[in-house]
Motif scaffolding. Structure first.
Motif, short mmCIF file in Angstrom:
data_model
loop_
_atom_site.label_atom_id
_atom_site.label_comp_id
_atom_site.label_asym_id
_atom_site.label_seq_id
_atom_site.Cartn_x
_atom_site.Cartn_y
_atom_site.Cartn_z
N ASN A 189 110.07 78.57 79.95
CA ASN A 189 111.13 80.07 80.05
C ASN A 189 112.64 79.63 80.63
N VAL A 190 112.98 79.17 79.53
CA VAL A 190 114.47 78.38 79.77
C VAL A 190 115.31 77.88 78.70
N LEU A 191 114.70 77.17 77.04
CA LEU A 191 115.14 76.81 76.49
C LEU A 191 115.59 77.86 75.57
N ASN A 192 114.64 79.03 75.52
CA ASN A 192 115.73 80.28 74.54
C ASN A 192 116.81 80.26 75.00
N PHE A 193 117.77 80.28 75.86
CA PHE A 193 118.74 80.78 76.38
C PHE A 193 119.82 79.85 76.13
N PHE A 194 119.73 78.54 75.25
CA PHE A 194 120.46 77.63 75.10
C PHE A 194 121.50 77.33 73.47
N PRO A 195 122.73 77.38 73.17
CA PRO A 195 122.32 76.88 71.27
C PRO A 195 121.45 75.52 71.44
N ASP A 196 121.74 75.74 69.87
CA ASP A 196 120.66 74.49 69.18
C ASP A 196 121.17 73.14 69.58
N ILE A 197 122.44 72.44 70.12
CA ILE A 197 122.56 71.41 70.70
C ILE A 197 122.04 71.08 71.16
N GLU A 198 122.54 72.18 72.82
CA GLU A 198 122.52 71.91 74.52
C GLU A 198 120.65 71.31 74.09
N ILE A 199 119.89 72.13 73.64
CA ILE A 199 118.12 72.34 73.14
C ILE A 199 117.76 70.96 73.63
N LYS A 200 118.26 70.41 71.82
CA LYS A 200 117.93 69.49 71.71
C LYS A 200 118.73 68.56 72.87
N ASN A 201 120.17 68.26 73.48
CA ASN A 201 120.41 67.71 74.72
C ASN A 201 119.62 67.36 75.86
N ILE A 202 119.02 68.38 75.55
CA ILE A 202 118.40 69.06 76.84
C ILE A 202 116.94 68.32 76.51
N ILE A 203 116.05 68.54 75.83
CA ILE A 203 115.00 67.35 75.57
C ILE A 203 114.99 66.73 75.37
N ASP A 204 116.55 65.86 74.96
CA ASP A 204 116.72 63.83 75.00
C ASP A 204 116.76 63.64 76.07
N LYS A 205 117.33 64.50 77.61
CA LYS A 205 117.84 64.16 78.56
C LYS A 205 116.27 64.16 79.16
N VAL A 206 115.11 65.06 79.38
CA VAL A 206 113.61 65.22 79.89
C VAL A 206 113.08 63.92 79.22
N LYS A 207 112.92 63.64 77.68
CA LYS A 207 111.82 62.35 77.78
C LYS A 207 112.48 61.03 77.76
N ASN A 208 113.80 61.01 77.88
CA ASN A 208 114.30 59.55 78.85
C ASN A 208 113.98 59.75 80.37
N GLY A 209 113.54 61.40 81.06
CA GLY A 209 113.71 61.14 82.52
C GLY A 209 112.07 61.26 82.33
N LEU A 210 111.07 60.58 81.39
CA LEU A 210 109.64 61.32 81.60
C LEU A 210 109.06 58.76 81.77
N GLN A 211 108.09 58.57 82.72
CA GLN A 211 107.14 57.54 82.62
C GLN A 211 106.37 57.61 81.63
N LYS A 212 106.54 55.83 81.19
CA LYS A 212 105.40 56.08 80.23
C LYS A 212 103.87 56.92 80.37
N ASN A 213 102.81 57.82 79.49
CA ASN A 213 101.74 58.45 80.22
C ASN A 213 102.53 59.69 80.62
N GLY A 214 103.57 60.25 80.58
CA GLY A 214 104.17 61.35 81.13
C GLY A 214 103.75 62.33 80.40
N LEU A 215 103.97 63.61 81.73
CA LEU A 215 103.98 64.68 80.79
C LEU A 215 104.79 65.63 80.46
N VAL A 216 105.00 66.34 79.83
CA VAL A 216 106.49 67.28 78.98
C VAL A 216 105.72 68.86 79.05
N TYR A 217 106.26 69.56 79.48
CA TYR A 217 105.29 71.17 79.30
C TYR A 217 106.98 72.53 78.87
N ILE A 218 106.61 72.57 78.22
CA ILE A 218 107.69 73.35 77.42
C ILE A 218 106.70 75.48 77.25
#
Length: 216
Positions: free
Chosen positions: A107-136
């Protein structure tokens, strides 16, 4: 201004999202390594963070609301759990690369514009270890509030709206859009649901998308 809105939301209720963890998260907890670290973005009162802390994981979380973070810390102390929760905006929060076994965006990403959503997801993907999980977890384009949004907000795109007086964005996701962010990941779970919410305010319905993806 956005911070003030969420402060008001949390102060007006005893619990904004309830205290049970998202079901998908509890279902796949065994996929995480025993010494895994969890980052909960938009930690709220801690419903997911407290669950993982109780399972023995190292848990860190951020939220823009001071009231939410205070409640989370109070609950963690009450239940003798260790949760590192801070008042922070995700747009300025630096996620350490390759650190986390699980990153949560509920319940986070709905409250951002498109470009910030992409930036947030890029940061999240970069922060994960190999085989790490992301839940949205997000509200989708079938969400009841989507029909009323053009009456209250300026429409920026097909499913994106903005209210200048409160500096508030609303973005409603399509299934293909959410999947598109993780074409290079393994999909563990993807579901769409329409359900009654009785956790806060008057009973009302939400239409949501949930995705759990694994980094290769």
């Amino acid at each position: 201004m956005k911070q003030n809105i969420w402060e008001k939301e949390y102060r007006n209720v005893d619990s904004l999202w309830g205290f049970k963890p998202n079901g998908i998260l509890s279902q796949y907890v065994e996929m995480l390594p025993e010494n895994g670290e969890v980052l909960d973005i938009g930690i709220g009162e801690g419903r997911n963070a407290l669950f993982f802390a109780a399972q023995g994981f190292v848990v860190e979380g951020i939220d823009i609301s001071e009231t939410a973070v205070e409640r989370c810390l109070e609950l963690s102390k009450e239940h003798n759990l260790n949760v590192d929760a801070k008042i922070q905006d995700i747009t300025s929060f630096e996620i350490e690369p390759n650190k986390y076994s699980l990153i949560i965006l509920s319940n986070v990403l709905n409250f951002f514009p498109d470009i910030e959503i992409k930036n947030i997801i890029d940061k999240v993907k970069n922060g994960l270890q190999k085989n790490g999980l992301v839940y949205i977890n997000v509200f989708d384009d079938k969400e009841p509030g989507r029909k009323k949004a053009p009456e209250r907000y300026e429409q920026l795109a097909k499913h994106t709206f903005y209210k200048e007086s409160s500096n508030m964005f609303l973005h409603y996701f399509t299934r293909s859009e959410l999947e598109g962010f993780f074409t290079d990941y393994k999909t563990i779970s993807l579901s769409q649901s329409y359900s009654l919410d009785i956790t806060h305010g008057q009973p009302h319905f939400h239409s949501t998308l949930e995705i759990m993806s694994q980094k290769s």
